[in-house]
Design an enzyme around this catalytic site. Structure first.
Site, PDB file in Angstrom:
ATOM      1  N   GLY A 171      68.762 -25.060  -5.214  1.00 49.06           N
ATOM      2  CA  GLY A 171      67.388 -25.265  -5.533  1.00 49.06           C
ATOM      3  C   GLY A 171      67.259 -26.741  -5.655  1.00 49.06           C
ATOM      4  N   THR A 196      81.158 -31.115 -12.798  1.00 44.91           N
ATOM      5  CA  THR A 196      81.636 -31.857 -11.977  1.00 44.91           C
ATOM      6  C   THR A 196      81.006 -33.269 -11.756  1.00 44.91           C
ATOM      7  OG1 THR A 196      79.686 -31.278 -10.350  1.00 44.91           O
ATOM      8  CG2 THR A 196      81.867 -30.130 -10.612  1.00 44.91           C
ATOM      9  N   HIS A 213      72.234 -29.945 -21.347  1.00 40.56           N
ATOM     10  CA  HIS A 213      72.992 -28.840 -20.576  1.00 40.56           C
ATOM     11  C   HIS A 213      74.117 -28.504 -21.778  1.00 40.56           C
ATOM     12  CE1 HIS A 213      72.116 -28.711 -16.462  1.00 40.56           C
ATOM     13  NE2 HIS A 213      71.435 -29.559 -16.710  1.00 40.56           N
TER      14      HIS A 213
END
Length: 334
Positions: A171, A196, A213
Site C-alpha cells: 500500500g 525495522t 503504532h
C-alpha cells in the site's frame, strides 16, 4: 446447557434507529436486535444469582452448567477474567471493540482450538456483514443470526481453514496497510512485532508515528527491533508482523553505504530474505510500500531504491499464499 441468543447486536441494535451511516443504511430495520441471551430457558446474563446445579464464574461473566459445560460472556468494556487456565466451551464476545481480548483469552488458557467463539455486540463499528465475516474468519470466530440456540457442550467449531503462512500487504503512505496487518493477527495469543525503522530519536514527526503504532498494538505483543529479517523468520516461534519492508530496505542501503556505491550487498540481503520467506517455519505477515504507482524519483539513488523494493515485493508476492493491496483502508486481494 443450551443458550438462546434472542439478540446479537449492540445496545441500540444494528442498524441503529435514526442512524444514517453507510453501515446502518444498508440494512433493514431490526436486522439484529440488542444482545440478550437466555440459558436453559430461565437464566439471563449477567449470571449473578443462579439456581442449584449451576456455578457463576468470573464475577457473573461465566457460568458452569449441571452437565459441566462452561460458558463465558465478554461484552464491550469487560476485561478478560483472571482464572485458572481451563478453556471454556463457548465464548460470546464483543470483538469489534478490542479483538485482542480474544488473543488475551487464548494466551490465558481460557480459550483454545476447541472453544467455539461467537461474536456478539454487533453494530455499525463494522461497515457491513461481509466485512464482519471477513474479520471473524481472521480471528477464528463466527456470527450467528438472532434466535439461534447453541448447545454449549456441542458448540465446537468445525476445523477452520488455517490462515495463510505468508501474507504480504502492499500500500501507499497512510493507506491503512499497517492497521490491516495488525487486524489480521489481533486474536493471536502471542505475536512478535518486528520493527525495522528508526525509533524516531531527534525527529519529532517520525517519533509521533512510532508512538501511534506502539499505542495501537496489543499490550501482550512482543517487539523486536532488528534488520536481520531473514534470521527472525528462520527462527520461527510466535507469528511475526514485519512493519515494514521499505524501512528495512532503507536501513540495509545505509548499512552497506549503497546509495551511491556498490549495491551487490543489498541484492544479497534481499536474496537471503526471499529464501527465508520461502521456507518460513511459522506464520508471518509483512507490510511493504507499493512504489510503482508514484512519480519517478528525481535522483539516481531514489530510482535505485524504488527498483530494488519493487523487485523485492514481486519476489515475495510470488512466494506468498496471500497478497493484498490496501487502498483507503480496504484490502484488495491480488
Amino acid at each position: 446447557m443450551n443458550v438462546l441468543l434472542t439478540g446479537t447486536a449492540g445496545m441500540s441494535g444494528w442498524p441503529e434507529p435514526g442512524c444514517r451511516c453507510a453501515s446502518c443504511a444498508l440494512l433493514p430495520p431490526g436486522h439484529r436486535r440488542p444482545f440478550e441471551l437466555v440459558v436453559d430457558g430461565a437464566l439471563r446474563f449477567p449470571f449473578e444469582s443462579v439456581p442449584d446445579g449451576y456455578l457463576a464464574r468470573a464475577g457473573g461473566l461465566g457460568l458452569t452448567g449441571p452437565d459441566g459445560s462452561r460458558l463465558l460472556v465478554l461484552p464491550a468494556g469487560c476485561a478478560v477474567p483472571r482464572e485458572e487456565p481451563v478453556p471454556y466451551d463457548l465464548v460470546l464476545i464483543d470483538l469489534l471493540e478490542r479483538p485482542e481480548r480474544l488473543g488475551e483469552l487464548r494466551r490465558a488458557g481460557l480459550a483454545d482450538a476447541s472453544t467455539a467463539v461467537v461474536a456478539v455486540g454487533l453494530d455499525h463499528r463494522v461497515r457491513s456483514e461481509t466485512e464482519l465475516a471477513r474479520r471473524l474468519r481472521l480471528w477464528g470466530a463466527v456470527a450467528v443470526p438472532d434466535g439461534t440456540v447453541l448447545d454449549v457442550r456441542a458448540a465446537r467449531e468445525e476445523s477452520a481453514e488455517p490462515p495463510p503462512r505468508r501474507a504480504l500487504l502492499l500500500g501507499g503512505s497512510r493507506s491503512g496497510k499497517s492497521a490491516e496487518a495488525e487486524l489480521r493477527l489481533a486474536a493471536e495469543p502471542s505475536v512478535t512485532y518486528v520493527a525495522t525503522g528508526p525509533d524516531g530519536a531527534g525527529d519529532g514527526e517520525w517519533a509521533a508515528r512510532v508512538r501511534a503504532h506502539r499505542e495501537r498494538r496489543p499490550a501482550h505483543w512482543d517487539t523486536a527491533e532488528t534488520t536481520d529479517l531473514a534470521g527472525v523468520i528462520r527462527a520461527g516461534g510466535a507469528p511475526l508482523l514485519i512493519d515494514g519492508l521499505g524501512t528495512w530496505l532503507a536501513a540495509v542501503f545505509d548499512e552497506h553505504r549503497a546509495w551511491e556505491g556498490d549495491r551487490a550487498p543489498v541484492e544479497a540481503r534481499c536474496d537471503e530474505l526471499v529464501a527465508a520467506w520461502r521456507q518460513a517455519p511459522g506464520r508471518v505477515v509483512a507490510v511493504s510500500d507499493e512504489v510503482g504507482m508514484g512519480v519517478v524519483p528525481a535522483t539516481a539513488s531514489g530510482r535505485a531504491f524504488r527498483d530494488v523494493l519493487g523487485r523485492l515485493n514481486e519476489r515475495l508476492a510470488a512466494e506468498s499464499e496471500y497478497v493484498a493491496l490496501v487502498v483507503a483502508g480496504r484490502p484488495l486481494e491480488l
